[in-house]
Design a protein around this motif. Structure first.
Motif, short mmCIF file in Angstrom:
data_model
loop_
_atom_site.label_atom_id
_atom_site.label_comp_id
_atom_site.label_asym_id
_atom_site.label_seq_id
_atom_site.Cartn_x
_atom_site.Cartn_y
_atom_site.Cartn_z
N ASN A 245 88.40 102.30 -24.95
CA ASN A 245 89.41 102.29 -26.01
C ASN A 245 88.67 102.25 -27.34
OD1 ASN A 245 91.37 101.70 -27.91
ND2 ASN A 245 92.32 100.07 -26.73
N LEU A 246 88.84 103.27 -28.16
CA LEU A 246 88.14 103.34 -29.44
C LEU A 246 88.34 102.06 -30.26
CD1 LEU A 246 86.55 105.07 -31.52
CD2 LEU A 246 88.76 105.88 -32.38
N PHE A 247 89.54 101.50 -30.21
CA PHE A 247 89.84 100.33 -31.04
C PHE A 247 89.28 99.03 -30.46
CE2 PHE A 247 92.88 103.49 -32.45
CZ PHE A 247 92.74 103.38 -33.83
N CYS A 442 100.17 104.09 -31.56
CA CYS A 442 99.18 104.67 -32.47
C CYS A 442 99.82 105.17 -33.75
CB CYS A 442 98.43 105.80 -31.77
SG CYS A 442 97.23 105.22 -30.55
N ARG A 443 100.97 105.83 -33.62
CA ARG A 443 101.66 106.30 -34.83
C ARG A 443 102.07 105.13 -35.72
NH1 ARG A 443 103.71 110.32 -31.25
NH2 ARG A 443 105.56 109.07 -30.74
N LYS A 444 102.35 104.00 -35.11
CA LYS A 444 102.78 102.82 -35.85
C LYS A 444 101.64 102.22 -36.68
CE LYS A 444 104.84 98.23 -35.01
NZ LYS A 444 105.36 97.34 -33.94
N TYR A 445 100.41 102.23 -36.14
CA TYR A 445 99.31 101.50 -36.78
C TYR A 445 98.17 102.39 -37.28
CZ TYR A 445 101.26 97.18 -34.80
OH TYR A 445 102.07 96.12 -34.49
N GLU A 446 97.92 103.47 -36.57
CA GLU A 446 96.64 104.17 -36.75
C GLU A 446 96.45 104.75 -38.14
OE1 GLU A 446 93.88 106.51 -33.61
OE2 GLU A 446 95.97 107.13 -33.74
N ASN A 447 97.45 105.41 -38.68
CA ASN A 447 97.28 106.03 -39.99
C ASN A 447 96.92 105.00 -41.05
OD1 ASN A 447 97.95 108.46 -38.86
ND2 ASN A 447 100.02 108.55 -39.69
N ALA A 448 97.55 103.84 -40.98
CA ALA A 448 97.27 102.80 -41.97
C ALA A 448 95.90 102.18 -41.76
CB ALA A 448 98.36 101.72 -41.91
N LEU A 449 95.53 101.93 -40.50
CA LEU A 449 94.22 101.32 -40.22
C LEU A 449 93.08 102.27 -40.55
CD1 LEU A 449 94.92 99.48 -36.84
CD2 LEU A 449 94.12 98.40 -38.95
N MET A 450 93.19 103.53 -40.14
CA MET A 450 92.08 104.47 -40.28
C MET A 450 91.95 105.05 -41.68
SD MET A 450 90.51 104.52 -37.36
CE MET A 450 89.72 105.99 -36.70
N ASP A 455 94.92 95.54 -43.73
CA ASP A 455 93.83 94.64 -43.35
C ASP A 455 93.67 94.65 -41.82
OD1 ASP A 455 92.03 92.63 -42.89
OD2 ASP A 455 93.04 91.14 -44.15
N PRO A 456 92.52 95.08 -41.29
CA PRO A 456 92.34 95.13 -39.84
C PRO A 456 92.34 93.76 -39.18
CG PRO A 456 90.28 95.63 -40.97
CD PRO A 456 91.34 95.61 -42.01
N GLU A 457 91.97 92.72 -39.90
CA GLU A 457 91.98 91.38 -39.31
C GLU A 457 93.40 90.99 -38.89
OE1 GLU A 457 90.12 88.23 -41.36
OE2 GLU A 457 88.21 89.29 -41.67
N GLU A 458 94.38 91.49 -39.62
CA GLU A 458 95.76 91.19 -39.29
C GLU A 458 96.36 92.20 -38.32
OE1 GLU A 458 100.15 90.81 -41.50
OE2 GLU A 458 98.32 91.03 -42.71
N PHE A 459 96.08 93.48 -38.53
CA PHE A 459 96.80 94.52 -37.80
C PHE A 459 96.08 95.02 -36.54
CE2 PHE A 459 98.91 94.59 -41.87
CZ PHE A 459 100.23 94.85 -41.54
N PRO A 461 94.44 93.26 -34.10
CA PRO A 461 94.85 92.52 -32.89
C PRO A 461 96.27 92.89 -32.43
CG PRO A 461 93.79 91.05 -34.48
CD PRO A 461 94.02 92.35 -35.18
N ARG A 462 97.16 93.10 -33.37
CA ARG A 462 98.53 93.51 -33.00
C ARG A 462 98.51 94.84 -32.26
NH1 ARG A 462 102.24 92.94 -38.41
NH2 ARG A 462 101.53 90.88 -39.16
N MET A 463 97.73 95.78 -32.81
CA MET A 463 97.67 97.10 -32.19
C MET A 463 97.10 97.02 -30.78
SD MET A 463 95.66 100.51 -33.48
CE MET A 463 96.06 102.12 -32.82
N ARG A 464 96.03 96.24 -30.61
CA ARG A 464 95.42 96.11 -29.29
C ARG A 464 96.41 95.53 -28.28
NH1 ARG A 464 89.67 93.40 -31.21
NH2 ARG A 464 88.50 95.34 -31.58
N ASP A 465 97.13 94.50 -28.69
CA ASP A 465 98.11 93.88 -27.79
C ASP A 465 99.19 94.88 -27.39
OD1 ASP A 465 96.79 91.48 -27.89
OD2 ASP A 465 98.10 90.57 -29.39
N GLU A 466 99.69 95.63 -28.36
CA GLU A 466 100.77 96.58 -28.07
C GLU A 466 100.27 97.76 -27.23
OE1 GLU A 466 103.37 97.60 -31.30
OE2 GLU A 466 103.17 95.60 -32.22
N LEU A 467 99.01 98.15 -27.41
CA LEU A 467 98.44 99.20 -26.58
C LEU A 467 98.34 98.73 -25.13
CD1 LEU A 467 95.59 100.67 -28.85
CD2 LEU A 467 97.66 101.86 -28.08
#
Length: 492
Positions: A245-247, A442-450, A455-459, A461-467
Motif C-alpha cells: 500500500n503506497l500510503f 482515495c477520492r476522499k483523501y488523496e487529492n488533498a494529501l498528495m 496535514d498528513p498527521e491528521e488525515f 491515519p484516517r485514510m489508512r483506517d478507511e482503506l
C-alpha cells in the motif's frame, strides 16, 4: 500604321488564346472541385476524437487531411479535439450514450477498463493484414503492454518506452538565479529553490501541482499494479514484485510531510487539489512543475507549455504498463467501418504525410521546413498533441531539436528495463465492491494529501483506517497471488 495593326492583331490573337486557356483551366479546376466535393459526399466519413484544445486552424487541418485521405485511402475523417479539462467526461458520455464515433484517444486506465468491458474493437485480426506495417513499426515492448488477455485493442503511440519523471523548470528563472538543476533530485531537496522564487518572483507559482499524483509515485520508484485510484504498488526495481500500500510506505510518509510544508509556506498553488494535469490558465506563470517524457524533452515541453523549459530527470529508465499505454488510439467496438478505421490507424503510424499533418498542421500555413528539413512554426493556430496520435519516428523534428532525435529515442528504448509486471493484467472481477470502496476513499483523501493541502498527521491515519475497512488488505493479497502465478507462468 499597317505594322501597328499587324502587332495589334497578333496581340489580340494571343490574348484570345490566353483567355481560352485560362477559361479552360478555371473550368477544369471547377470540375475537379465539383468531383472532389462529390467524392467527399459519397465517401465514408470516420468520426475521430482526441484530446487538446480545439485550435483556430483545426478546420484547415481537417480539410487538408481529408484531401490527402480521400486521394490515398478513399475515405475522410471528422477530426474533433476536446479540451484538456473535458475529454475524459466526453469519452465517458460517448460510451454511456452509444454516441456516434469510430476512433478515440485512450490512456492506461481508460484503455484497460474499456477493453475488458468490450467497448474497444479487437484489432488483433488486422495485425497481420491492414496493420501489418504498424505492427512492424511499433516497438514490441509496447505491444506487450497493450495486450489484454492475448488480444490487441488499440495502437500504442510509438514514442519513448519508459516515461521518465522530469522536473520542469522555467528556463528564464534558472538562468536568472544561476541554478544547477542537477543538484535537486528529490522533493525534499527543492526547498531552497522554492523559497528563493517565492520571495523574489511573486508573480510565479513556485511549484505547480495537480490532482494527478502518478508522477509523485514514480519519483519514489513505485508503479501502480492496477489503476491509480487503487494505491497498491510495487517497486519497479523489485524483481519479486511485492505488492504494498503506497500510503503505508516510508517514502510516502516523508513525501506528504514535505508537500504539506511547501503548501503551508505558499509554494504550491492553492487550487492544486482541484486542478487536473491537463488544465491551463492564460498568463499563469510557473517556476517548477512535474511531467513525464522522453530523452531531450526540453523543446517539446517548451512547445506544450508555451515557455522555455529546462528539464531534470528524477526517475529510473523502466518500461511500465503505464508508460507503454500512456497514449493509445482505439476503435469503438460499435463502429460500422472497422476496416477503414484500421487503415486510418495504419496511415497515422506509417504515412509521414498524414502523421506530420496531424502533428504540425498544414505546411506553408502553420509551419515551414527549414533548409535542414526541420519544422519552424509560422503561428500558433494549430498544435497536435504528439503522444496521442501515432508513431513519432516518422515525424520531422522541430528547429532547435537534435536532428538525430529519433535515433536517440531508439537507443533509449533499446536500453530501457522492463518492469517485472509489464503485461500483467489483473482480474478484478471478484473484487468490484472492494475496488469501488477503495476508490471512493482515495477520492476522499488523496487529492488533498498528495498536493500538500491538508496535514498528513491528521488525515493519513484516517485514510489508512478507511482503506482497511474498504478491503484493501484482501485485494492486496489477491493481487499478490495473481502476480505470483503470472510470474511463474512466464518462466515456463
Amino acid at each position: 500604321m499597317g505594322r501597328y495593326r499587324r502587332i495589334s492583331a497578333i496581340l489580340s490573337v494571343a490574348l484570345a488564346v490566353l483567355l481560352t486557356a485560362e477559361c479552360a483551366r478555371v473550368e477544369e479546376q471547377e470540375e475537379y472541385a465539383a468531383e472532389d466535393t462529390e467524392d467527399r459526399e459519397e465517401a465514408i466519413r470516420l468520426v475521430y476524437y482526441t484530446i487538446g484544445e480545439p485550435d483556430a486552424g483545426l478546420k484547415q487541418v481537417e480539410e487538408a487531411l481529408n484531401t490527402l485521405l480521400l486521394q490515398r485511402y478513399g475515405f475522410t475523417v471528422s477530426y474533433n479535439k476536446t479540451g484538456w479539462n473535458d475529454y475524459e467526461a466526453k469519452l465517458d458520455s460517448l460510451f454511456s450514450t452509444d454516441g456516434n464515433f469510430d476512433i478515440a484517444f485512450a490512456w492506461t486506465e481508460n484503455y484497460l477498463e474499456n477493453a475488458l468491458a468490450g467497448n474497444w474493437l479487437d484489432l488483433t485480426p488486422y495485425m497481420e493484414g491492414i496493420c501489418a506495417d504498424t505492427w512492424a513499426a511499433v516497438n514490441g515492448k509496447f505491444w506487450k503492454g497493450a495486450t489484454v488477455n492475448g488480444r490487441i485493442y488499440g495502437i500504442p503511440t510509438n514514442k519513448e518506452l519508459a516515461v521518465l519523471m522530469y522536473l520542469l523548470y522555467d528556463r528564464e528563472l534558472v538562468e536568472k538565479y544561476d541554478i544547477d538543476v542537477t543538484r535537486y533530485l528529490t522533493m525534499e531537496s527543492l526547498e531552497p529553490l522554492l523559497r528563493t522564487v517565492s520571495r523574489g518572483e511573486p508573480d510565479y507559482i513556485p511549484l505547480f501541482l495537480s490532482n494527478s499524483h502518478v508522477n509523485l509515485a514514480s519519483m519514489g520508484g513505485y508503479e501502480y499494479v492496477t489503476y491509480t485510484d487503487i494505491p497498491l504498488v510495487i517497486r519497479t526495481d523489485d524483481t519479486s514484485a511485492e505488492v504494498v500500500n503506497l500510503f503505508e510506505t516510508e517514502y510516502c510518509e516523508q513525501l506528504l510531510d514535505t508537500l504539506h510544508k511547501y503548501y503551508s509556506a505558499g509554494y504550491i498553488n492553492e487550487d492544486a487539489s482541484m486542478r487536473t494535469a491537463f488544465s491551463r490558465f492564460q498568463g499563469e506563470k510557473v517556476f517548477l512543475r512535474l511531467a513525464g517524457g522522453g530523452p531531450e524533452s526540453d523543446v517539446s515541453f517548451s512547445s506544450t507549455f508555451g515557455y522555455p523549459i529546462v528539464t531534470q530527470q528524477v526517475s529510473d529508465l523502466v518500461v511500465t504498463s503505464e508508460s507503454a499505454l500512456g497514449g493509445i488510439m482505439a476503435v469503438n467496438a460499435r463502429t460500422e467501418h472497422p476496416e477503414e478505421c484500421a487503415v486510418f490507424l495504419n496511415a497515422v503510424n506509417t504515412d509521414p504525410d498524414v502523421r506530420n499533418l496531424l502533428n504540425y498542421g498544414v505546411e506553408g500555413l502553420h509551419y515551414r521546413l527549414n533548409e535542414d528539413g526541420q519544422v519552424t512554426y509560422l503561428n500558433d493556430d494549430y498544435r497536435g498533441v504528439a503522444y496521442t496520435q501515432g508513431n513519432w519516428f516518422i515525424l520531422n523534428t522541430v528547429a532547435g531539436e537534435n536532428p538525430d532525435k529519433w535515433e536517440l529515442y531508439r537507443e533509449f528504448n533499446d536500453i530501457a528495463i522492463e518492469s517485472p509486471i509489464l503485461g500483467f493484467i489483473p482480474d478484478l472481477s471478484g473484487f468490484s465492491e472492494e475496488c469501488s470502496n477503495i476508490s471512493q476513499v482515495c477520492r476522499k483523501y488523496e487529492n488533498a494529501l498528495m498536493t500538500g493541502t491538508v496535514d498528513p498527521e491528521e488525515f493519513l491515519p484516517r485514510m489508512r483506517d478507511e482503506l482497511e475497512q474498504a478491503g484493501i488488505g484482501s485485494l492486496q493479497q489477491e493481487l499478490q497471488r495473481q502476480i505470483n502465478i503470472w510470474m511463474i507462468s512466464r518462466r515456463k
